[in-house]
Design an enzyme around this catalytic site. Structure first.
Site, mmCIF file in Angstrom:
data_model
loop_
_atom_site.group_PDB
_atom_site.id
_atom_site.type_symbol
_atom_site.label_atom_id
_atom_site.label_comp_id
_atom_site.label_asym_id
_atom_site.label_seq_id
_atom_site.Cartn_x
_atom_site.Cartn_y
_atom_site.Cartn_z
ATOM 1 N N GLU A 23 1.083 -0.511 -5.151
ATOM 2 C CA GLU A 23 0.111 0.545 -5.397
ATOM 3 C C GLU A 23 0.926 1.836 -5.475
ATOM 4 O O GLU A 23 1.278 2.425 -4.458
ATOM 5 C CB GLU A 23 -0.919 0.624 -4.262
ATOM 6 C CG GLU A 23 -2.057 1.581 -4.592
ATOM 7 C CD GLU A 23 -2.406 2.553 -3.479
ATOM 8 O OE1 GLU A 23 -3.272 3.402 -3.711
ATOM 9 O OE2 GLU A 23 -1.805 2.480 -2.398
ATOM 10 N N ASP A 67 0.813 -1.206 0.000
ATOM 11 C CA ASP A 67 0.000 0.000 0.000
ATOM 12 C C ASP A 67 0.851 1.262 0.000
ATOM 13 O O ASP A 67 1.914 1.321 0.620
ATOM 14 C CB ASP A 67 -0.899 -0.017 1.250
ATOM 15 C CG ASP A 67 -1.850 1.157 1.297
ATOM 16 O OD1 ASP A 67 -2.677 1.280 0.379
ATOM 17 O OD2 ASP A 67 -1.765 1.955 2.250
#
Length: 635
Positions: free
Chosen positions: A369, A316
């Site tokens: 990401e 993330d």
């Protein structure tokens, strides 16, 4: 009453050397709480890193939370590790570390950073546990390398476990064991190849969706215990489905029992707030330049792959790690030693992470990401890259959603929005994401973004999914996308399953299921999905009709598909497309099919003529359905 904590250690001098050099990637085998037998006595060995502590003791069920009973011993080697064996402590006991800081005598009660199980929030204690489990996924693990390969179908169903489906009678989320039945069978029915869980590591605050972690080594107790989570993973593997976990090494919350100011000092977070505090998320940033912190984080990534048989980690907020000026104004950040804006410590950490993961585990993937143009994110470290296997294609997501919200009458003026991705799609191994972030905070649901009347909105949604599945790259869809939800996602309520009682919504689900099947069955869609050999434009400039057409090609010359997307509600008859060889066109997918809720404008077998068009030697005339994607196989 103060009791004797027996001197005992799981650490060797080599362990200490690796830990202090940032190269120990199995720290979960040493730190935390370990059930052992020492000198004939059953008990628990505890250890914790707290170099700025004056005193560390273990408080818990076994000593009635008495602060004086069990002080730990600090190691002689200046590693900052406190440890000891407590006879009589047992599995299931709750505990914390009580730390008296050397700085100002501050007293802290901290959860174990390496705890294998945590109390159900809002309670915050750690729980003594062990991870014994008899796995039944040998068959899957033996072929995982093939399942996860970059030249194989990779379609991901992203799930928030707390809100996928509720037990309506008891008004609660499903348990891990209930999901092992219901969620696994559903993902299998939908024909996805993988499932991705939003963070399942223990977290204190439900509205964070799991992205503010306090228990990095513990699956959340909201849905069951660690072994029950293992049963869920086992069930997915038995069904042939890979499991990806969202993993958050970018930041952590300031909760008192968590990692922040762990021993009174900035132990895990960077001491400079310009590098150690996220203004957007009101959270702390790991100190990637501290060796012991690097060991902690990489050990955590390895832990989930090792102990839980996880098949991939989606990392993330990578962009926030890569840049010192991420979401900061001038004067709020300091350039690196070379005068640049890159966070050199974080980049080094990411490379070490991916090097370790790919060298130690066969058939896994790490997925970034990452929303910037940072180069070579999904290229090997040995080739100058960051070492991820794949990267989310945020530009494609943004341009596609912006294009689709426009009324079809205006799309002719924005043709570049839908074709631009092909100018850079092979610079990385891209995943096309339509994730949870796109259906919250007033952005509307995917269906809610679509223009026109009800028929056009559903047709647009089927068209967008079909375009996505025929575009090069892996695929990711957030749960509820297949239902055509009207409402935005709400972490606190179930998906709107009742919508499937309506034909239009069921048609979306049926279309997505068939797209997953198409993706799996047609090598032209996956053989070269990350290579320019797998794609060729037929026409990208027919902006007057708002039509694009392209070829998808497999490694075999026989595997060629022609894809035509019509972004207007006008039926186009006798529409010519250029083709590379003689033969016939066989329609194998049409998002306007009546079984999906479409108008039923389809094509019979079409002969390819020796008539040059679109710069190709051959061509064919087809009927292009309204607001639809049609896929032909060249035979």
């Amino acid at each position: 009453m103060k009791q004797e904590v027996q001197v005992y250690s799981l650490f060797t001098e080599f362990d200490i050397s690796l830990f202090r050099s940032g190269k120990h990637y199995r720290l979960y085998e040493k730190f935390g709480a370990h059930l052992i037998t020492h000198e004939g006595q059953d008990g628990v060995y505890f250890s914790v890193w707290a170099p700025s502590a004056k005193l560390v003791s273990v408080i818990g069920d076994f000593n009635y939370w008495n602060i004086d009973d069990h002080p730990l011993n600090v190691r002689w080697d200046e590693s900052g590790i406190w440890e000891g064996f407590i006879p009589g402590a047992k599995k299931g006991d709750k505990y914390k570390f009580r730390i008296v800081s050397n700085y100002n005598g501050e007293i802290l009660e901290k959860a174990d950073p390496y705890a294998l199980r945590c109390e159900h929030p809002p309670n915050t204690a750690s729980i003594v546990w062990e991870l014994g489990y008899k796995w039944k996924d040998k068959k899957f693990m033996s072929r995982r390398e093939e399942v996860n390969a970059l030249d194989k179908p990779y379609s991901v169903y992203e799930v928030h476990l707390g809100s996928w489906r509720k037990n309506t009678l008891e008004n609660r989320s499903l348990t891990y064991l209930e999901m092992a039945d219901e969620l696994v069978s559903y993902v299998k029915e939908m024909e996805f190849t993988h499932v991705e869980f939003m963070p399942i590591m223990e977290f204190p605050y439900d509205p964070s969706w799991g992205y503010q972690l306090t228990g990095y080594f513990a699956p959340t107790s909201r849905f069951g215990d660690p072994q029950e989570f293992m049963q869920l993973l086992d069930a997915f593997h038995k069904a042939g489905i890979g499991v990806i976990l969202d993993w958050v090494p970018s930041h952590f919350p300031e909760d008192k029992h968590g990692l922040g100011k762990f021993d009174g000092s900035h132990l895990y977070e960077h001491p400079d707030p310009r590098k150690g505090y996220h203004q957007d998320w009101k959270s702390l940033i790991f100190n990637y330049g501290r060796n012991e912190v690097r060991s902690f984080l990489i050990s955590n990534a390895v832990f989930w792959l090792d102990k839980y048989h996880i098949d991939g980690l989606r990392v993330d907020a990578v962009a926030s790690m890569l840049y010192l000026d991420y979401s900061r104004e001038d004067g709020e950040w300091e350039p690196n030693a070379e005068g640049g804006r890159e966070n050199l410590d974080a980049i080094s950490f990411i490379k070490d992470l991916n090097t370790e993961v790919y060298s130690s585990f066969q058939g896994v993937q790490t997925i970034a990401e990452e929303s910037t143009s940072f180069p070579k994110v999904s290229r090997p470290v040995s080739h100058g890259g960051l070492g991820f296997g794949m990267k989310w294609m945020m530009g494609w997501m943004h341009d596609t959603l912006e294009y689709f919200k426009k009324d079809p009458i205006h799309r002719r003026y924005h043709q570049n929005d839908i074709t631009f991705s092909m100018t850079y799609t092979f610079t990385e191994n891209f995943v096309l994401p339509l994730s949870h972030d796109e259906v919250v905070y007033g952005k509307k649901s995917l269906l809610g973004r679509m223009p026109g009347d009800d028929w056009q909105r559903f047709a647009n949604l089927r068209l967008m999914y079909s375009y996505m599945y025929t575009h090069p790259g892996a695929k990711l869809l957030f749960m509820g996308a297949e239902l055509g939800q009207y409402a935005e996602w709400n972490y606190n309520t179930s998906l709107d399953w009742h919508l499937l009682e309506q034909d239009s919504h069921y048609g979306i689900k049926k279309a997505l299921t068939d797209l997953n099947i198409l993706y799996k069955k047609q090598p032209a869609l996956y053989d070269n999905q990350f290579s320019e050999e797998g794609f060729e434009w037929i026409s990208f400039d027919d902006n007057q009709n708002s039509v694009i057409s392209y070829l998808r090609k497999g490694t075999s010359e026989k595997e060629i598909l022609a894809v035509v997307c019509n972004f207007t509600p006008t039926v186009l008859k006798e529409y010519s497309i250029g083709l590379p060889k003689k033969g016939k066109l066989k329609e194998i997918f049409n998002s306007d099919d009546t079984k999906y809720g479409g108008s039923g404008v389809t094509n019979e077998a079409i002969k390819i003529e020796k008539e040059a068009f679109h710069g190709k030697e051959f061509s064919a005339k087809i009927t292009v359905p309204p607001l639809a994607t049609v896929v032909f196989k060249l035979t």
